[in-house]
Each structure stands twice: as structure tokens, then as C-alpha cells.
Design a protein around this motif. Structure first.
Motif, PDB file in Angstrom:
ATOM      1  N   THR A  15       4.712   2.461  -8.982  1.00  0.00           N
ATOM      2  CA  THR A  15       3.764   2.620  -7.871  1.00  0.00           C
ATOM      3  C   THR A  15       2.338   2.271  -8.293  1.00  0.00           C
ATOM      4  N   GLU A  16       2.073   2.288  -9.597  1.00  0.00           N
ATOM      5  CA  GLU A  16       0.737   1.935 -10.087  1.00  0.00           C
ATOM      6  C   GLU A  16       0.418   0.464  -9.813  1.00  0.00           C
ATOM      7  N   ASN A  17       1.455  -0.365  -9.645  1.00  0.00           N
ATOM      8  CA  ASN A  17       1.261  -1.797  -9.407  1.00  0.00           C
ATOM      9  C   ASN A  17       1.045  -2.145  -7.939  1.00  0.00           C
ATOM     10  N   LEU A  18       1.132  -1.152  -7.060  1.00  0.00           N
ATOM     11  CA  LEU A  18       0.969  -1.395  -5.630  1.00  0.00           C
ATOM     12  C   LEU A  18      -0.506  -1.425  -5.254  1.00  0.00           C
ATOM     13  N   ASN A  19      -0.800  -2.165  -4.210  1.00  0.00           N
ATOM     14  CA  ASN A  19      -2.163  -2.207  -3.677  1.00  0.00           C
ATOM     15  C   ASN A  19      -2.346  -1.085  -2.663  1.00  0.00           C
ATOM     16  N   GLU A  20      -3.592  -0.633  -2.521  1.00  0.00           N
ATOM     17  CA  GLU A  20      -3.905   0.396  -1.540  1.00  0.00           C
ATOM     18  C   GLU A  20      -3.522  -0.086  -0.146  1.00  0.00           C
ATOM     19  N   GLY A  21      -2.878   0.771   0.624  1.00  0.00           N
ATOM     20  CA  GLY A  21      -2.463   0.436   1.978  1.00  0.00           C
ATOM     21  C   GLY A  21      -1.084  -0.195   2.057  1.00  0.00           C
ATOM     22  N   GLU A  22      -0.488  -0.474   0.916  1.00  0.00           N
ATOM     23  CA  GLU A  22       0.834  -1.107   0.897  1.00  0.00           C
ATOM     24  C   GLU A  22       1.914  -0.099   1.286  1.00  0.00           C
ATOM     25  N   VAL A  23       2.809  -0.512   2.172  1.00  0.00           N
ATOM     26  CA  VAL A  23       3.917   0.322   2.622  1.00  0.00           C
ATOM     27  C   VAL A  23       5.175  -0.176   1.929  1.00  0.00           C
ATOM     28  N   PHE A  24       6.003   0.758   1.438  1.00  0.00           N
ATOM     29  CA  PHE A  24       7.165   0.365   0.648  1.00  0.00           C
ATOM     30  C   PHE A  24       8.300   1.371   0.777  1.00  0.00           C
ATOM     31  N   LEU A  25       9.475   0.932   0.380  1.00  0.00           N
ATOM     32  CA  LEU A  25      10.649   1.788   0.231  1.00  0.00           C
ATOM     33  C   LEU A  25      10.880   1.992  -1.263  1.00  0.00           C
ATOM     34  N   VAL A  26      11.622   3.030  -1.622  1.00  0.00           N
ATOM     35  CA  VAL A  26      11.906   3.272  -3.039  1.00  0.00           C
ATOM     36  C   VAL A  26      12.598   2.054  -3.648  1.00  0.00           C
ATOM     37  N   LYS A  27      13.508   1.432  -2.907  1.00  0.00           N
ATOM     38  CA  LYS A  27      14.236   0.288  -3.460  1.00  0.00           C
ATOM     39  C   LYS A  27      13.314  -0.888  -3.762  1.00  0.00           C
ATOM     40  N   ASP A  28      12.152  -0.949  -3.114  1.00  0.00           N
ATOM     41  CA  ASP A  28      11.192  -2.023  -3.383  1.00  0.00           C
ATOM     42  C   ASP A  28      10.574  -1.895  -4.770  1.00  0.00           C
ATOM     43  N   MET A  57       3.237  16.496  -5.230  1.00  0.00           N
ATOM     44  CA  MET A  57       2.088  16.028  -5.998  1.00  0.00           C
ATOM     45  C   MET A  57       0.950  15.644  -5.052  1.00  0.00           C
ATOM     46  N   GLU A  58      -0.259  15.944  -5.459  1.00  0.00           N
ATOM     47  CA  GLU A  58      -1.430  15.525  -4.691  1.00  0.00           C
ATOM     48  C   GLU A  58      -1.861  14.171  -5.229  1.00  0.00           C
ATOM     49  N   GLY A  59      -1.034  13.175  -5.017  1.00  0.00           N
ATOM     50  CA  GLY A  59      -1.299  11.853  -5.561  1.00  0.00           C
ATOM     51  C   GLY A  59      -1.749  10.878  -4.500  1.00  0.00           C
ATOM     52  N   ASN A  60      -1.566   9.599  -4.806  1.00  0.00           N
ATOM     53  CA  ASN A  60      -2.023   8.556  -3.887  1.00  0.00           C
ATOM     54  C   ASN A  60      -0.863   7.901  -3.140  1.00  0.00           C
ATOM     55  N   ILE A  61       0.266   8.586  -3.065  1.00  0.00           N
ATOM     56  CA  ILE A  61       1.420   8.111  -2.298  1.00  0.00           C
ATOM     57  C   ILE A  61       1.704   9.144  -1.213  1.00  0.00           C
ATOM     58  N   LYS A  62       1.906   8.668   0.012  1.00  0.00           N
ATOM     59  CA  LYS A  62       2.279   9.610   1.074  1.00  0.00           C
ATOM     60  C   LYS A  62       3.495   9.066   1.817  1.00  0.00           C
ATOM     61  N   ALA A  63       4.313   9.980   2.289  1.00  0.00           N
ATOM     62  CA  ALA A  63       5.483   9.605   3.088  1.00  0.00           C
ATOM     63  C   ALA A  63       5.009   9.292   4.496  1.00  0.00           C
ATOM     64  N   VAL A  64       5.509   8.188   5.046  1.00  0.00           N
ATOM     65  CA  VAL A  64       5.206   7.831   6.431  1.00  0.00           C
ATOM     66  C   VAL A  64       6.516   7.836   7.207  1.00  0.00           C
ATOM     67  N   GLN A  72      13.284   6.321   4.056  1.00  0.00           N
ATOM     68  CA  GLN A  72      11.913   6.825   4.080  1.00  0.00           C
ATOM     69  C   GLN A  72      10.943   5.754   3.621  1.00  0.00           C
ATOM     70  N   ARG A  73       9.882   5.552   4.394  1.00  0.00           N
ATOM     71  CA  ARG A  73       8.821   4.629   3.994  1.00  0.00           C
ATOM     72  C   ARG A  73       7.694   5.435   3.394  1.00  0.00           C
ATOM     73  N   TYR A  74       6.990   4.793   2.472  1.00  0.00           N
ATOM     74  CA  TYR A  74       5.853   5.411   1.796  1.00  0.00           C
ATOM     75  C   TYR A  74       4.669   4.460   1.879  1.00  0.00           C
ATOM     76  N   GLU A  75       3.470   5.020   1.718  1.00  0.00           N
ATOM     77  CA  GLU A  75       2.262   4.207   1.705  1.00  0.00           C
ATOM     78  C   GLU A  75       1.388   4.646   0.551  1.00  0.00           C
ATOM     79  N   LYS A  76       0.815   3.658  -0.137  1.00  0.00           N
ATOM     80  CA  LYS A  76      -0.141   3.981  -1.195  1.00  0.00           C
ATOM     81  C   LYS A  76      -1.517   4.115  -0.546  1.00  0.00           C
ATOM     82  N   VAL A  77      -2.146   5.244  -0.759  1.00  0.00           N
ATOM     83  CA  VAL A  77      -3.459   5.513  -0.176  1.00  0.00           C
ATOM     84  C   VAL A  77      -4.450   5.755  -1.307  1.00  0.00           C
ATOM     85  N   CYS A  78      -5.742   5.698  -0.994  1.00  0.00           N
ATOM     86  CA  CYS A  78      -6.732   6.001  -2.036  1.00  0.00           C
ATOM     87  C   CYS A  78      -6.791   7.513  -2.228  1.00  0.00           C
ATOM     88  N   LYS A  79      -7.131   7.930  -3.427  1.00  0.00           N
ATOM     89  CA  LYS A  79      -7.165   9.374  -3.727  1.00  0.00           C
ATOM     90  C   LYS A  79      -8.324  10.057  -3.079  1.00  0.00           C
TER      91      LYS A  79
END
Length: 79
Positions: A15-28, A57-64, A72-79
Motif C-alpha cells: 500500500t506504500e506504493n499507492l498514490n493518494e486517492g487511489e482506489v483498490f482491491l486487496v487482489k490489486d 489502525m489509524e492509517g492512510n487506508i480507508k474502506a469504501v 471490499q474496495r479501499y482508498e488511500k487517503v492522506c493522513k
């Protein structure tokens, strides 16, 4: 095949390689051939563990929202 906890660590690290705002599945977070080699029961468990990790975790990934195929889709958000 890898232990599910090892796969969870790989997914979290990826997940560290994802860009902010990117939506993804675990399989991605895995190469296609790697994902396909994981037994179905382990993929389901991995999805559950990843969702629990994100929710606790209070991280930069949230479930959407979920997809039409109930993934389940997830989105990388800024902290």
C-alpha cells in the motif's frame, strides 16, 4: 504457498506504493499470477484480515464501498 499472515504483511507493505486517492482491491496489491496461486480460502481470510487491519489502525487506508461482486474496495487517503 506463503502463510496468510505473511501475505497480509506483503499487502500492507504494498500500500506504500499507492498514490493518494487511489482506489483498490486487496487482489490489486499482488501480481496476478501470485494472487491466482493463493488458495481461495486463504484469499477470503486475507480479505477479512486486511479489513480488520484497516478498521483498527489509524492509517492512510480507508474502506469504501463494495463492488457488485461483494469485494471490499479501499482508498488511500492522506493522513
Amino acid at each position: 504457498m506463503s502463510d496468510v499472515n505473511e501475505l497480509l504483511e506483503e499487502a500492507i507493505k504494498e500500500t506504500e506504493n499507492l498514490n493518494e486517492g487511489e482506489v483498490f482491491l486487496v487482489k490489486d496489491l499482488f501480481k496476478g499470477y501470485v494472487w491466482n496461486r493463493i488458495p481461495r480460502k486463504d484469499r477470503l481470510l486475507l480479505g477479512t484480515l486486511f479489513l480488520n487491519y484497516v478498521n483498527k489502525m489509524e492509517g492512510n487506508i480507508k474502506a469504501v464501498e463494495k463492488t457488485s461482486s461483494n469485494q471490499q474496495r479501499y482508498e488511500k487517503v492522506c493522513k
